[in-house]
Enzyme design. Structure first.
Site, short mmCIF file in Angstrom:
data_model
loop_
_atom_site.label_atom_id
_atom_site.label_comp_id
_atom_site.label_asym_id
_atom_site.label_seq_id
_atom_site.Cartn_x
_atom_site.Cartn_y
_atom_site.Cartn_z
N GLU A 102 -6.24 -6.13 10.11
CA GLU A 102 -5.46 -4.45 10.55
C GLU A 102 -5.56 -4.34 11.34
O GLU A 102 -6.52 -3.33 11.44
CB GLU A 102 -5.66 -3.91 9.92
CG GLU A 102 -4.78 -4.42 7.96
CD GLU A 102 -4.20 -3.06 7.66
OE1 GLU A 102 -2.85 -3.41 6.66
OE2 GLU A 102 -5.16 -2.20 6.76
N LYS A 116 0.04 4.55 0.39
CA LYS A 116 -1.32 4.70 0.43
C LYS A 116 -0.91 6.56 0.36
O LYS A 116 -1.03 7.04 -0.78
CB LYS A 116 -0.34 5.58 2.58
CG LYS A 116 -0.60 3.62 2.96
CD LYS A 116 -0.80 4.06 4.74
CE LYS A 116 -1.14 2.72 4.91
NZ LYS A 116 -0.92 2.88 6.58
N ILE A 149 -0.83 -0.01 13.13
CA ILE A 149 -0.55 0.32 11.55
C ILE A 149 0.67 1.36 11.74
O ILE A 149 0.43 2.38 12.58
CB ILE A 149 -2.31 0.93 10.80
CG1 ILE A 149 -2.79 0.24 10.43
CG2 ILE A 149 -2.02 2.04 9.93
CD1 ILE A 149 -3.80 -0.19 9.93
N ASN A 201 0.53 -0.88 0.16
CA ASN A 201 -0.17 -0.02 0.12
C ASN A 201 0.61 1.07 0.23
O ASN A 201 1.82 1.51 0.85
CB ASN A 201 -0.98 0.05 1.33
CG ASN A 201 -1.98 1.04 1.69
OD1 ASN A 201 -2.28 1.67 -0.17
ND2 ASN A 201 -2.74 1.06 2.21
N GLY A 242 2.48 -2.83 10.48
CA GLY A 242 3.48 -3.58 11.73
C GLY A 242 4.60 -4.66 11.04
O GLY A 242 5.11 -4.62 11.15
N HIS A 273 -10.16 0.86 3.92
CA HIS A 273 -9.42 0.66 4.51
C HIS A 273 -9.25 1.45 5.94
O HIS A 273 -10.21 2.54 5.57
CB HIS A 273 -7.90 0.74 3.69
CG HIS A 273 -6.56 1.19 4.80
ND1 HIS A 273 -5.87 1.95 5.55
CD2 HIS A 273 -5.64 0.63 4.52
CE1 HIS A 273 -5.14 1.54 5.79
NE2 HIS A 273 -4.40 0.59 5.71
O1 G3P Z 1 -2.58 -1.42 4.46
C1 G3P Z 1 -1.18 -1.53 4.80
C2 G3P Z 1 -1.45 -0.85 6.20
O2 G3P Z 1 -2.15 0.21 6.82
C3 G3P Z 1 -0.61 -1.44 7.49
O3 G3P Z 1 0.49 -0.02 7.42
O4 G3P Z 1 2.66 0.71 7.34
O5 G3P Z 1 1.74 -1.18 9.57
O6 G3P Z 1 2.23 -1.55 6.85
P1 G3P Z 1 1.88 0.07 7.69
#
Ligand code: G3P
Length: 216
Positions: free
Chosen positions: A138, A10, A143, A8, A175, A90
């Site tokens: 998630e 983002k 996150i 992602n 994470g 999301h």
């Molecule tokens: O969509 C992936 C996400 O929300 C996780 O973010 O930075 O923890 O990998 P991250």
């Protein structure tokens, strides 16, 4: 089995516009693209035409079709530029459950893949009956951090993966930073992961992706 890895982008400044193109170009140097998906910003989705061999997903999609819907991203408009899937709901772009139902139903009729993001086991139960292509679990509090979901909530991964039917694949995110995080998730029943900062905010995103894919 090789993990499915949804990256992602983002709205990170190093993953938008020209930088998005640069990243996709680097990620495209990985020969075996099987199971790799790039979820990029709406303003960059036309890059699918520049990188036809990469599987590019939208980060969000709306339930409406063509018409008077200012600012919307319809499945039809995505398919028109060669995009065949999207994240939905999301944690940073939550939507109403009635809209989720409508969009997943429509995605099936239009042969469009949905990665439906959920925040807890109750939502896995609630939405797995819709049978989206993927459910991605998630926990919001993890996150963007350094504690992976596979370390913090292994029991939920196991229970949630059992709830997903044969038609829905199960992903975990938040994470994720190492290949070990991915392997643990897969041992617990996931098909792969959804990852953002671990790759995108790394000083060398391509090296990180290589390390997560066993340098394939
Ligand atoms: O969509 C992936 C996400 O929300 C996780 O973010 O930075 O923890 O990998 P991250």
């Amino acid at each position: 089995m090789e993990p499915e890895i949804f990256i992602n982008f983002k709205h990170y400044n190093n993953a938008i516009g020209y930088n998005s193109e640069k990243l996709l170009s680097e990620f495209g140097t990985i020969n075996n693209q099987k199971g790799l998906y790039y979820c990029i910003a709406a303003t960059d989705l036309r890059l699918q035409k520049t990188f036809p061999s990469l599987k590019i997903f939208s980060q969000h999609v709306d339930s409406n079709s063509y018409g008077a819907f200012t600012g919307s991203i319809s499945i039809e408009s995505l398919k028109d530029i060669g995009i065949h899937g999207s994240l939905l709901n999301h944690s940073e772009r939550r939507i109403q459950s009635s809209v989720i139902e409508e969009t997943v139903k429509k995605s099936k009729a239009l042969d469009f893949e949905i990665v439906l993001c959920v925040e807890n086991l109750d939502e896995v139960k609630k939405y797995s009956i819709l049978e989206p292509s993927y459910i991605a679990y998630e926990p919001p509090e993890l996150i963007g951090g350094n504690v992976s979901v596979s370390t913090s909530k292994p029991e939920i991964i196991e229970q949630a993966s059992k709830l997903c039917s044969g038609k829905t694949k199960f992903l975990v995110g938040a994470g994720v930073k190492t290949r070990k995080d991915i392997d643990i998730s897969m041992d617990l029943g996931a098909s792969g992961v959804l990852i953002a900062s671990g790759i995108i905010r790394n000083a060398k995103p391509i090296n990180m992706l290589f390390s997560l894919t066993d340098n394939r």
